[in-house]
Design a protein around this motif. Structure first.
Motif, PDB file in Angstrom:
ATOM      1  N   SER A 700      13.207 -87.925  39.417  1.00 17.94           N
ATOM      2  CA  SER A 700      13.019 -88.201  37.979  1.00 17.94           C
ATOM      3  C   SER A 700      12.969 -86.909  37.180  1.00 17.94           C
ATOM      4  CB  SER A 700      11.734 -88.995  37.767  1.00 17.94           C
ATOM      5  OG  SER A 700      11.774 -90.144  38.557  1.00 17.94           O
ATOM      6  N   PHE A 703      17.205 -85.997  32.177  1.00 19.91           N
ATOM      7  CA  PHE A 703      17.013 -86.818  30.977  1.00 19.91           C
ATOM      8  C   PHE A 703      18.066 -86.503  29.923  1.00 19.91           C
ATOM      9  CE2 PHE A 703      12.833 -86.213  32.863  1.00 19.91           C
ATOM     10  CZ  PHE A 703      12.401 -87.519  32.982  1.00 19.91           C
ATOM     11  N   TYR A 704      18.251 -87.467  29.010  1.00 22.16           N
ATOM     12  CA  TYR A 704      19.030 -87.191  27.802  1.00 22.16           C
ATOM     13  C   TYR A 704      18.102 -86.599  26.753  1.00 22.16           C
ATOM     14  CZ  TYR A 704      23.025 -90.031  29.276  1.00 22.16           C
ATOM     15  OH  TYR A 704      24.117 -90.526  29.925  1.00 22.16           O
ATOM     16  N   TYR A 712      18.084 -80.835  32.776  1.00 23.55           N
ATOM     17  CA  TYR A 712      17.656 -80.946  34.175  1.00 23.55           C
ATOM     18  C   TYR A 712      17.288 -79.552  34.632  1.00 23.55           C
ATOM     19  CZ  TYR A 712      22.438 -79.338  35.121  1.00 23.55           C
ATOM     20  OH  TYR A 712      23.599 -78.620  35.156  1.00 23.55           O
ATOM     21  N   LYS A 747      12.035 -86.729  22.869  1.00 22.87           N
ATOM     22  CA  LYS A 747      13.203 -86.199  23.565  1.00 22.87           C
ATOM     23  C   LYS A 747      13.673 -84.853  23.012  1.00 22.87           C
ATOM     24  CE  LYS A 747      14.415 -90.373  25.574  1.00 22.87           C
ATOM     25  NZ  LYS A 747      13.203 -90.678  26.313  1.00 22.87           N
ATOM     26  N   SER A 913      13.327 -93.813  42.281  1.00 22.86           N
ATOM     27  CA  SER A 913      13.161 -93.657  40.843  1.00 22.86           C
ATOM     28  C   SER A 913      13.078 -95.021  40.187  1.00 22.86           C
ATOM     29  CB  SER A 913      14.341 -92.868  40.280  1.00 22.86           C
ATOM     30  OG  SER A 913      14.089 -92.519  38.950  1.00 22.86           O
ATOM     31  N   HIS A 915      12.464 -96.738  36.109  1.00 22.83           N
ATOM     32  CA  HIS A 915      12.461 -96.337  34.710  1.00 22.83           C
ATOM     33  C   HIS A 915      12.256 -97.600  33.883  1.00 22.83           C
ATOM     34  CE1 HIS A 915      13.645 -93.243  31.810  1.00 22.83           C
ATOM     35  NE2 HIS A 915      14.190 -94.222  31.121  1.00 22.83           N
ATOM     36  N   ALA A 968      17.039 -89.631  40.736  1.00 26.86           N
ATOM     37  CA  ALA A 968      16.570 -89.649  39.348  1.00 26.86           C
ATOM     38  C   ALA A 968      17.467 -90.584  38.557  1.00 26.86           C
ATOM     39  CB  ALA A 968      16.641 -88.258  38.746  1.00 26.86           C
ATOM     40  N   SER A 970      17.963 -92.094  34.380  1.00 31.23           N
ATOM     41  CA  SER A 970      17.491 -92.056  33.008  1.00 31.23           C
ATOM     42  C   SER A 970      18.491 -92.826  32.176  1.00 31.23           C
ATOM     43  CB  SER A 970      17.402 -90.593  32.579  1.00 31.23           C
ATOM     44  OG  SER A 970      17.199 -90.523  31.223  1.00 31.23           O
TER      45      SER A 970
END
Length: 1587
Positions: A700, A703-704, A712, A747, A913, A915, A968, A970
């Motif tokens: 995990s 991410f965006y 990352y 974010k 992972s 989410h 991970a 996302s």
């Protein structure tokens, strides 16, 4: 197979007999609900006298020794002893912990007190300095701390009438404290002639600065200010232990057994003499008849509570004071060992070293009989008919009493040593008596206890005994761990084990034997279990051990290390545990805490009820935890998880260690440092692209961002990747492996945690790539999990230390809010509850824990699941109590609160992972499948398999295998982002196609690297058994990959670029087609690893292959034959280079030897160093030789230079080393320790570096971090200098000529403290100018000369002024008043004269005085609060703080005592002290500066490290502190427009600092761009505007 789980039944603490009166005082109070609160052992007790019920607080893990009641009388604070003692603030009504205060005191917490509002709590430690600490207890934060006194402190109290004043007293002292800023400043009370200097035991504060205190001789001392005003003689016969204030007046209790009540003016009201009561423990006991001694009193309305030394509590009603009620009793001080239970009635008998035997009713919870013996009692037994009670004594005798009236039947002494165990036979005929004389005597009960037998098989003292049901056998355990059997009643030893096979035992209290193997830990042979008792009916066993744990196990438990439930409460060793006759209760007794605990046994229940009862029983269950041994039914652990659990990320050398190592080495190399050193190269490199993503041991972490970029981490770099442009931007703030990454809910910010000795967490902005905050100082070894709260204000982190510490941060302020040990097992994930930010969960190896914040601590409970599974990921659901976690077996567990509701099978193999979406969830597992679920995990809506077949054409690379393990996931921007174990990042479109964005090598070290002779390509080969070709041009992708049968360590392109040679780890090598990677030819001639491989230049006719077994083989490429072998090396070969002609080979070995061989035969040549430099080498990748001697660092014992590569224009040499640094040197690098440019990006060792064919790019590979980094080469003159350019080199050059003489002198001044330099006489006096001044005549009329200080350290004047001649009219002696000071300190200070009030006044300092000089009237006024020389002075420029001045003084050690260096912030006009900051700058404060807003203050110390500290001066809080520089700093100043940027200058350095959260980051000033500039000593700094 016996059941190895813990038993389903449990124990609940029902009653505790006793009260801790010894070595404690003031520990007994009425709460608001009129209940009584006190403590016993490690338990806080709330006792309701009306209903005769007790409630327990079990938050401590060792003896409680201090207690304070909050002014609202609901909350209680208790402090404990121990190595890391803590304070709990808890609610006496709900028994929940409100706050935990820890990490300050050691040894124990001796006293506690709340202030009037109840906002602050003061605590006193038991350490050698008796540290006093003031807490903001709700936040768990220390406001101030100071050494209390050299001797023990007994009581502390807030002055309830003056804010921020405290009084403490103890052995031969009383001190009056004032709290200002973060400083606690004491003044010693002056005993004068009024009373004797003696130990003060207790105190109470009254109006008008009056303090009453109780002294050791029974007097009451009355203080006014800090002077002893009068004494109340003989208030008690001897020491006054306790004093309590209430609305009506004061109550005192003394050692004489009396309680006295006084009115508010301390006039006596009445006496209550408890010695005259007919109840209680007042029987004279032989030689030590102390009578009754009062340790604690509490007066509320018409009730008075009294606690005595002998563990009794009395309640007295004031109007009927002749009849005190005894409401609680216990054993007195002395070890408690004897315990027996009545065979037919609910009674327990105990006997102790206090020589009393007592009988307790388990139903009425009361003492019903007591009898005093002549000797300390060590064991007890009741005969089978319940008529006789036998007591074994410490002197070797035993006594038998009638239970009915406690009259003696018989007293027998046959032994010299203590009797430790005795037991009646089940038929009642015999009594077995085991003594420390190693023998058991058998007595006939009916023959008036005549001795009928003796067992003498043991060679150590007897510890336990049991009879068989038919009374024919006896088994014994002894101190040497032997188990023996005897035939009864003769006492003959049974050696034939056959006849014992059928014996049934009437009781089981032995600690040895197959039935109780499981009570011992697997690998221990220690003798720490004191008592066992088996409950045959319910098949459970209770044990009591030296650690204060009561454990419940299944009986029989045959295998070592059985599972158990454990219960805390007793603090030290538990000496005995027994079931009551009907198995309803367990009675346990404590040795040192001499308390009797009664536990209710709750048998197994139906699970339905369990859920209902569980909530209120969580505390009563005393946090019982499962033990840690393996279970029989554990599924095989997944290989990936197994691997990951074992990673510790330890390093031999951390980058943090470099400064110390350099210092050590500098001494050795002083000489070389004087020589002129080679300058750093003009050109530099800049990180351009990284192939790699850390998936193999992280989850995990992908991410965006807000803008749709992807963030990352890999190696020590945070990467922000733009998938439209295929470019990367880097956050380079870390210096070692990043292990975890979390994204802010908006974010835009990201938090990353790294490996390190003191590992740090950086919160940074993904747009600007600047750190917002850096959190350090709590995690050792590394940070393995992070999570932001839903409002983005808090951050939770988990460390890699053995306890996997969890810390909750307010990250913007850089403040630790709470911390707690997480779990012994590795934690994989932490998540903060999105609805209640005070709650969080952690999950990991074999556990799932639910936590809530309590002040500075966290309280955690294990989730209740049947069998313990390893959790890999977790997420909160759609309400605050729903949690979903993924296990290592592929299930999703659905939790409600702490209870497992159900499990759903989600994947084959672990779920790595999970989410949460708005509606539903997405999971990814080892099976390579991404699954979308609805919001209850009822149905799986869609699955995506990661396969090569669905890879979209725009992919930047190739999938190595189908269904890679997913680590991970996302979601965002209509896509699912997936990170795999193989280091790939993929983007899955909701409609199905998959795009590969980034990839790198898989787990395994990457060593092999080669660049193409004329194309922008490179090849890498790794221990992950793959060979890969990468495109270095704009497309940045992997062009080809091939799996190998073995990992490889080296590769090389042929000069025409058509063939590629690869050396493998099994001693073989192959040559493949460079485009298709198909085999051309392969050889296997060696056993050891192939370490380097090289084609000869030109046509590439020969291939040199170096191996780990010390040979270099030379092959003819065309004929595919071996034509030569180079022999003669003694060690592993590390590097090879050909000369331009293809005739000569240069070889380096791991023992730092350099050899030359002639090709193709391999004959060894000896070439002098001067000639070597003249040879024209085709490539230079060697690390030895005179032309590169400057590349080896100072500390080369620790770090190896692993790789080097010379650019094709022969100007720049790039090197890689074991610490992860890439360095550039100017070639040739002659002379030792050349200067260089240094770049941090790789986390561990850099294994290889290569320039591309046109020198435009530098390519480096990392060992442990598996990444391939591409650096753009920026040639000289290309001056777009980015901030994160390289740092300076290792040794500051010494070649700038001498100093100015003033500077030299100032650098060498050592400020010893003048006030302390003559320690011949005790320094308790106060300097003349600090003495309290009587206002002079003209001062009374308003002429301000020396304005009187607000806080004074003065010794006040004695009451009566003695004058020698009585005849004259007495005139008071006046004090001196400071009128005029000549002088100004300019000899070693700077920037210390300022204008005030638009130039009307000037302010400066000399000696220890701050002077304000009015220029119009020429009047001086003074600030005289400093106790030693002032060294620096500054003015706050912000209009909000007019005339605010800060001055810093000399001091000795930084131990926060009154002689520590301090900074005073004061008002120049009123001379009022606004704040005092005690600091750790030992030596003194040499520079201070206010920030732009005026709220922060920067200070620099004179200590060796020249520490730089930033303060919030109004609160007295330290924001950040860091080692400044190795050499003296002269000035540090904030930028005039900033609160976060400042500059420090000093000896040969300028540093630019940034404050990020609580951390200080600094960059050295670099002069490299100016021709021939040398770093000089800087003495001052000013800031200019940028046009």
């Amino acid at each position: 197979m016996a059941d190895r789980t813990a038993p389903n039944c449990h124990l609940r603490l029902e009653w505790v007999y006793g009260y801790r009166g010894h070595q404690c005082r003031n520990n007994l109070y009425y709460t608001a609900a009129k209940e009584i609160v006190y403590f016993v052992a490690g338990v806080g007790v709330v006792y309701n006298t009306r209903e005769h019920k007790q409630k327990f607080y079990l938050g401590h893990n060792d003896d409680i020794i201090s207690l304070a009641l909050h002014p609202e009388r609901v909350l209680v604070a208790t402090g404990q002893v121990g190595k890391e003692p803590y304070i709990c603030v808890w609610d006496s009504y709900t028994l929940q912990t409100v706050s935990i205060l820890k990490d300050v005191h050691t040894h124990g917490i001796a006293c506690l007190a709340f202030d009037l509002e109840g906002q602050c709590l003061v605590s006193v430690g038991l350490d050698s300095k008796n540290t006093i600490c003031v807490w903001d207890w709700r936040r768990g934060k220390v406001l101030a701390a100071a050494p209390g006194h050299t001797d023990r402190i007994f009581d502390i109290s807030w002055d309830l009438y003056q804010p921020s004043k405290l009084v403490s007293c103890g052995v031969k002292h009383i001190k009056f404290w004032s709290l200002c800023g973060n400083a606690l400043t004491p003044k010693r009370g002056v005993f004068g002639k009024t009373g004797d200097l003696q130990t003060i035991l207790c105190l109470a504060c009254a109006k008008d600065e009056v303090t009453y205190s109780g002294a050791l001789n029974g007097d009451i001392y009355v203080w006014k200010g800090i002077n002893l005003m009068r004494t109340v003689q003989g208030a008690h016969g001897s020491g006054i232990f306790s004093m309590n204030v209430c609305e009506e007046g004061f109550a005192t209790g003394g050692r004489d057994g009396c309680v006295r009540l006084w009115d508010l003016n301390f006039k006596p009201i009445t006496v209550i003499d408890l010695r005259e009561t007919d109840q209680g423990y007042k029987v004279a006991r032989g030689e030590n008849s102390r009578g009754l001694s009062v340790r604690s009193v509490c007066w509320r309305g018409d009730h008075i509570l009294v606690g005595t030394q002998d563990s009794e509590i009395f309640e007295v009603v004031v109007h009927d004071r002749t009849k005190p009620f005894l409401i609680m009793q216990g054993h007195c001080e002395g070890e408690l060992w004897a315990l027996a239970v009545h065979p037919t009635k609910p009674l327990a008998m105990t006997g102790s070293d206090d020589r009393s035997v007592r009988i307790w009713s388990l139903i009425d919870h009361a003492l019903i009989a007591r009898c005093n013996m002549e000797e300390p009692i060590r064991c007890a037994a009741v005969s089978t008919d319940g008529i006789h009670l036998a007591l074994g004594m410490k002197d070797g005798s035993f006594t038998v009493l009638r239970v009915r009236d406690m009259t003696e039947v018989v007293h027998i002494k046959d032994r010299k040593e203590a009797i430790h165990e005795l037991k009646y036979s089940p038929d009642g005929a015999h009594l077995a008596v085991g003594s420390n004389d190693n023998s058991v005597d058998i007595y006939g009960v009916v023959q008036r206890y005549k001795k009928v037998g003796e067992c003498i098989g043991s060679n150590s003292f007897i510890t336990h005994m049991d009879w068989s049901t038919d009374s024919k056998y006896l088994q014994t355990n002894d101190g040497s761990g032997r188990r023996l059997f005897y035939r009864m009643p003769s006492g003959k030893e049974v050696t034939n084990r056959e006849e014992l096979k059928l014996v049934q035992w009437a009781s089981w209290t032995c600690v040895l034997g197959p039935e109780v193997n499981g009570i011992w830990p697997k690998y221990s042979d220690i003798n720490d279990i004191n008592s066992v008792d088996a409950n045959f009916n319910n098949q459970v066993l209770v044990t009591a051990d030296d650690y204060g744990l009561v454990k419940l196990l299944r009986y029989p438990c045959v295998k070592k290390g059985a599972k158990f439930k454990k219960y805390l409460g007793h603090s030290a060793h538990i000496t005995n545990a027994r079931w009551s006759h009907d198995y309803q209760w367990v009675i346990t007794i404590g040795g040192a805490d001499h308390s009797v605990f009664q536990w209710k046994f709750v048998p197994e229940r139906k699970s339905k009820e369990a859920v209902h009862i569980a909530t209120q029983e969580t505390f009563a269950d005393s946090n019982s935890e499962e033990s840690d041994s393996d279970q029989s039914d554990v599924p095989e652990m997944d290989s990936e998880i197994e691997q990951e659990t074992q990673l510790t990320y330890r390093r031999q050398v951390y980058k943090e260690d470099l400064p110390q190592l350099k210092e050590q080495c500098k001494e050795k190399h002083r000489a070389t440092a004087m020589k002129k050193r080679e300058r750093a190269p003009g050109s530099g490199v800049k990180l351009h692209f990284i192939h790699g993503y850390r998936g193999y041991d992280c989850r995990s972490n992908l991410f965006y961002t807000q803008t749709g970029e992807i963030v990352y981490h890999v190696a020590a770099i945070g990467v922000v990747y733009n998938r439209q442009q295929n470019t990367q931007r880097f956050y380079m703030g870390h210096d070692d492996d990043i292990l975890c990454l979390a994204i802010h809910p908006l974010k835009d910010f990201v938090a990353t945690g790294q490996v390190g000795r003191d590992s740090s967490i950086h919160i940074w902005d993904t747009e600007t790539l600047k750190p917002m905050s850096v959190l350090r100082g709590f995690h050792q070894l590394g940070v393995c999990a992070l999570d932001f709260s839903v409002d983005g204000k808090r951050l939770a982190s988990v460390g890699l230390d053995d306890n996997h510490t969890i810390v909750l941060w307010d990250w913007r302020k850089g403040e630790k809010l709470s911390a707690m040990r997480g779990s012994k097992d590795k934690i994989f994930v932490v998540k903060i509850n999105p609805y209640l930010p005070d709650k969080l969960i952690t999950a990991g190896v074999k556990h799932m824990k639910f936590w809530h914040k309590a002040g500075g601590g966290l309280i955690g409970r294990k989730g209740n699941m049947g069998k313990t599974e390893t959790m890999m990921c977790a997420v909160y659901g759609w309400s605050e109590e729903m949690v979903f976690s993924g296990t290592c077996t592929g299930d999703i567990c659905i939790w409600r609160d702490m209870f497992l509701m159900k499990t759903v099978k989600a994947h084959d193999g672990p779920v790595f992972s999970v989410h949460a979406l708005e509606k539903g969830f997405v999971t990814g597992g080892k099976d390579g499948i991404v699954a979308l679920w609805d919001d209850t995990f009822e149905r799986c809506l869609k699955t995506y398999a990661i396969k090569r077949a669905v890879l979209a054409p725009g992919s930047k690379g190739l999938l190595l295998e189908d269904n890679p393990s997913i680590r991970a996931i996302s979601l965002g921007h209509g896509h699912i982002l997936v990170g795999t174990k193989n280091g790939e990042i993929l983007e899955v479109d909701k409609s199905g196609p998959i795009t590969l964005l980034v990839q790198g090598h898989m787990e395994g070290e990457v060593w092999g690297l080669a660049t193409h002779p004329h194309l922008p390509l490179c090849a890498t080969v790794s221990d992950d058994k793959t060979l890969r070709i990468w495109d270095l041009s704009p497309s940045h992708c992997m062009l080809a990959v091939r799996k190998l049968r073995k990992g490889g360590r080296c590769c090389c392109f042929s000069p025409d670029g058509k063939a590629l040679a690869v050396g493998l780890n099994d001693g073989s090598f192959l040559i493949v087609n460079a485009d298709t990677l198909e085999d051309l030819v392969s050889f296997h001639h060696r056993k050891d690893i192939i370490s380097d491989i090289r084609f000869s230049p030109g046509s590439g006719k020969y291939l040199a292959v170096a191996s780990g077994d010390t040979f270099v083989d030379i092959y003819n490429v065309m004929s595919s034959k071996r034509v030569g072998v180079c022999k003669g090396c003694l060690n592993y070969i590390t590097h090879l280079d050909w000369d331009k002609r293809g005739k000569l080979l240069q070889v380096n070995t791991s023992a730092k030897e350099q050899f030359f061989f002639e090709a193709p035969r391999g004959k060894r040549q000896t070439i002098p160093a001067t000639e070597v430099e003249k040879i024209d080498w085709s490539t230079w990748t060697c690390v030895l030789g005179t032309s590169v001697e400057g590349i080896w660092p100072l500390i080369n014992e620790v770090t190896e230079v692993t790789a080097a590569c010379l650019s094709n224009d022969r100007k720049v040499l790039a090197t890689g080393d074991d610490l992860g640094y890439v360095k550039l040197f100017k070639y040739p690098v002659k002379g030792k320790y050349a200067k260089f440019k240094r770049y941090v990006a790789h986390s561990t060792h850099v294994t290889n570096v290569r320039w591309t064919h046109d020198d435009s790019l530098l390519v480096t590979v990392g060992g442990g971090d598996t990444c391939l980094m591409i650096w753009a080469h920026e040639p000289e003159g290309h001056r777009e200098f980015k901030l994160c350019d390289s740092e300076e080199s290792d040794i500051e050059s010494e070649d700038d000529g001498g100093y100015d003489s003033d500077v030299t002198r100032e650098n060498e001044i050592n400020y010893t403290i003048k006030a302390l330099s003559s320690n011949m006489r005790p320094m308790t006096g106060v300097k003349p100018h600090l003495q309290l001044k009587e206002p002079s005549v003209d001062e009374r009329q308003g002429v301000v000369r020396g304005s009187r200080p607000p806080v004074s350290r003065a010794l006040p004047q004695p009451e009566k002024l003695q004058t020698n001649n009585v005849g004259k009219k007495k005139r008071p002696i006046e004090d001196l008043v400071l009128e005029l000071v000549f002088g100004y300190r300019g000899n070693d200070c700077r920037n210390n004269v300022h204008y005030l009030n638009e130039g009307a006044d000037i302010i400066y300092h000399t000696a220890s005085i701050g002077i304000v000089l009015n220029l119009t009237t020429s009047c001086q006024s003074f600030y005289v609060e400093h106790s030693d020389d002032i060294l620096c002075l500054t003015i706050n420029q912000h209009p909000k703080f007019p005339n605010v001045v800060a001055t810093g003084q000399v001091g000795d050690t930084g131990d926060m005592s009154a002689t520590s260096p301090s900074i005073h912030v004061w008002d120049a006009m009123t001379k009022q002290t606004l704040s005092v900051l005690r600091c750790f700058h030992s030596g003194g404060v040499c520079s201070i500066s206010f920030s732009a807003t005026g709220k922060l203050l920067l200070s620099v110390g004179l200590d060796h490290e020249h520490t730089v500290t930033i303060w919030k001066w109004q609160e007295g809080a330290k924001v950040a502190s860091r080692v400044g520089h190795t050499q003296r700093i002269f000035v540090a100043e904030f930028r005039p427009d900033s609160d976060t940027h400042f500059v420090s200058v000093g000896i040969k350095h300028v540093r630019f600092w940034t404050l990020a959260g609580r951390a200080l980051l600094s960059k050295k000033g670099v002069l490299s761009s100016i021709e021939d500039a040398r770093m000089q000593t800087m003495l001052s700094v000013a800031f200019g505007a940028v046009p």
